[in-house]
Scaffold this active site. Structure first.
Site, PDB file in Angstrom:
ATOM      1  N   LYS A  54       0.880  -1.198  -0.008  1.00 35.09           N
ATOM      2  CA  LYS A  54      -0.270   0.275   0.195  1.00 35.09           C
ATOM      3  C   LYS A  54       0.967   1.062   0.198  1.00 35.09           C
ATOM      4  O   LYS A  54       1.167   1.917  -0.423  1.00 35.09           O
ATOM      5  CB  LYS A  54      -1.068   0.035   1.168  1.00 35.09           C
ATOM      6  CG  LYS A  54      -2.065  -1.522   0.855  1.00 35.09           C
ATOM      7  CD  LYS A  54      -3.130  -1.048   1.946  1.00 35.09           C
ATOM      8  CE  LYS A  54      -3.736  -2.982   2.376  1.00 35.09           C
ATOM      9  NZ  LYS A  54      -4.784  -2.536   3.137  1.00 35.09           N
ATOM     10  N   GLN A  98      -4.471  -1.152   9.910  1.00 29.97           N
ATOM     11  CA  GLN A  98      -4.557  -2.908   9.282  1.00 29.97           C
ATOM     12  C   GLN A  98      -5.543  -3.311  10.334  1.00 29.97           C
ATOM     13  O   GLN A  98      -4.568  -3.602  11.127  1.00 29.97           O
ATOM     14  CB  GLN A  98      -3.552  -2.963   8.824  1.00 29.97           C
ATOM     15  CG  GLN A  98      -3.089  -4.157   8.010  1.00 29.97           C
ATOM     16  CD  GLN A  98      -3.527  -3.984   6.635  1.00 29.97           C
ATOM     17  OE1 GLN A  98      -3.750  -3.624   5.651  1.00 29.97           O
ATOM     18  NE2 GLN A  98      -4.313  -5.411   6.448  1.00 29.97           N
ATOM     19  N   ASP A 121     -10.987   2.973   4.333  1.00 34.70           N
ATOM     20  CA  ASP A 121     -10.959   1.830   3.277  1.00 34.70           C
ATOM     21  C   ASP A 121     -12.853   1.671   3.819  1.00 34.70           C
ATOM     22  O   ASP A 121     -13.347   0.557   2.902  1.00 34.70           O
ATOM     23  CB  ASP A 121     -10.821   1.025   4.934  1.00 34.70           C
ATOM     24  CG  ASP A 121      -9.507   0.102   4.707  1.00 34.70           C
ATOM     25  OD1 ASP A 121      -9.145  -0.275   3.908  1.00 34.70           O
ATOM     26  OD2 ASP A 121      -9.144  -0.041   5.741  1.00 34.70           O
TER      27      ASP A 121
END
Ligand code: NDP
Length: 296
Positions: A54, A98, A121
């Site tokens: 990422k 994460q 997200d």
């Protein structure tokens, strides 16, 4: 093999290049680059690989990447304090924590603490709600990537019959809502679904997000169906001691029946990261009042 291969790597490279082009114009107009903060707690090897990928994609798109690596024993209070700091930081347009998080931290509490307008997200309840009622917001990157692959393959999804296997908050449910938003007729299957094979056989579109290696077989599919395989499962390889990645669909048999199919790896995975970069740019644009001329 009769199915077309849906090349997620190529589609992701195209999307990332388009994003990079717009980032260039954004930078010229606002004198700053969009910024994505990624928080990793602990050293889970798979999570570390994702975070690295990422960060790399963020920088390649001309954006700023802020990586925060915290020890595995970080307290919930300390992580929440970092989220507060990132929420308040004007250089940060997107925040991604994460998952999974260590047991001492309540992931829901952390996700809910992220400013919904920086939640690239798309996991915050506000964004899940916006998706459910058709308001603009951030959509989770994996289902968004799947939708983009399906639109590229089929054009209009209206009236198509779609089966989503899996009902998780991060893949199955948002995927079903996105397909519904495009006027597909959607069935959501899960572990209690009876006679899954015959449910799947009705579908023009099959999205498998189960987490069970090669569960969906070719003879479950309607001939010509478009198959999106979200699964990432590590199984023993042909050589002793070596593992390989497989999806939730048995590729060899499915490719004999499907009209088109995503491979694993190289299908949905690369699109997930490309959509994260896309969402970060969209966030930065909204926050700066920068008009995105084309839908990315
Ligand atoms: P979850 O474990 O959260 O959800 C799995 C879903 O599959 C559940 O809804 C479960 O049903 C359903 N399920 C389990 N067994 C069966 C069965 N035998 N028949 C029908 N349905 C079943 O997984 P995720 O949604 O997080 O992930 C799914 C897969 O996608 C995993 O392989 C994961 O690694 C992968 N993934 C890939 C990403 C990418 O970027 N490519 C990103 C995210 C995930 P129930 O609700 O009844 O328990």
């Amino acid at each position: 093999m009769t199915a077309r291969l849906i090349d997620g790597k190529a589609a992701a490279a195209t999307l990332r290049a388009r994003v990079a082009g717009v980032v260039h114009r954004f930078l010229a107009a606002t004198s700053r680059a969009p910024g994505l903060a990624v928080v990793l707690v602990g050293e889970d090897p798979a999570s570390s690989v994702y975070v690295r990928a990422k960060g790399k994609a963020t920088i390649e798109a001309g954006m700023q990447s802020f990586e925060h690596k915290l020890p595995a024993d970080t307290s919930e209070a300390d992580l929440l304090a970092l989220v507060d700091q990132l929420n308040a930081d004007p250089a940060v347009d997107g925040i991604l924590v994460q998952l999974p998080l260590p047991a001492q931290i309540d992931a829901n509490k952390v996700i809910t603490r992220i400013d919904p307008d920086k939640d690239v997200d798309g996991f915050h309840p506000t964004n899940a709600g916006r998706l459910a009622i058709g308001l603009p917001g951030f959509v989770a990157c994996t289902p968004l990537g799947c939708l983009k692959l399906l639109r590229a393959e089929l054009g209009d999804l209206s009236g198509k019959s779609a089966v989503v296997i899996g009902r998780s908050n991060i893949v199955g449910k948002p995927m079903a809502l996105l397909l519904l938003g495009d006027s597909a007729t959607v069935t959501v299957a899960h572990s209690r679904t009876k006679d899954l094979a015959s449910v799947v056989r009705q579908a023009d579109i099959v999205v498998a997000a189960v987490g069970r290696p090669e569960m969906v077989k070719g003879d479950w599919l309607k001939p010509g169906a478009i198959v999106i395989d979200v699964g990432i499962n590590r199984v023993d390889g042909p050589e002793p001691g070596k593992t390989r990645l497989v999806g939730d669909v048995e590729f060899a048999s499915a490719a004999q029946v499907a009209g088109a199919i995503t491979p694993v790896p190289g299908g949905v995975g690369p699109m997930t990261i490309a959509c994260l970069i896309r969402n970060t740019l969209v966030s930065a644009a909204r926050r700066e009042g920068f008009v995105l001329e084309n839908d990315l």
